[in-house]
Motif scaffolding. Structure first.
Motif: not given
Length: 132
Positions: A42, A82, A109-110, A113, A118, A121
């Motif tokens: 992400g 995010r 992805e960011t 996800r 996230l 991760d």
């Protein structure tokens, strides 16, 4: 003098909590780029330990960036929001004092996800950076 509360009476928490400060200058981002790097699905995390010769800030500093590959301004801002939120939740607990961290958003992805994934991760990326 204190600022009056919002009209609704609800105060919004600060974007970055106590103990975290935000990187805003390009040289700080470039220095972090020369440090350790951990790519996650992400985002990409860059980290470096600050030198003793630098100003005596012992707190954790964090920066956020997204290139135009992430999308238009709306998409980039959503991705950065995010990233700011996961940093707000994770870095005060797992970040190390005297370190700079830069979170770089990834295209597609960011923003898509799941938030809990996230956040996990970031925890994994921090443990990998600090274990090496």
């Amino acid at each position: 003098m204190t600022t009056p509360p919002a009209a609704s009476g609800i105060r919004k928490p600060p974007a970055v909590p106590f103990g975290l400060s935000v990187l805003r200058n390009r040289p700080d981002f470039l220095k972090a780029n020369r440090g350790k790097r951990q790519a996650m699905p992400g985002f990409v995390l860059q980290a470096r330990r600050r030198d003793l010769a630098e100003p005596s800030e012992t707190d954790v500093r964090v920066g956020f960036t997204c290139s135009k590959k992430v999308g238009n301004a709306v998409a980039r801002n959503r991705a950065k929001r995010r990233l700011r939120e996961i940093a707000r939740l994770v870095l005060p607990v797992e970040g190390r004092s005297g370190w700079d961290y830069v979170l770089i958003g990834r295209a597609g992805e960011t923003a898509r996800r799941p938030f809990e994934v996230l956040k996990a991760d970031l925890q994994v990326a921090l443990s990998r950076i600090h274990d090496t």
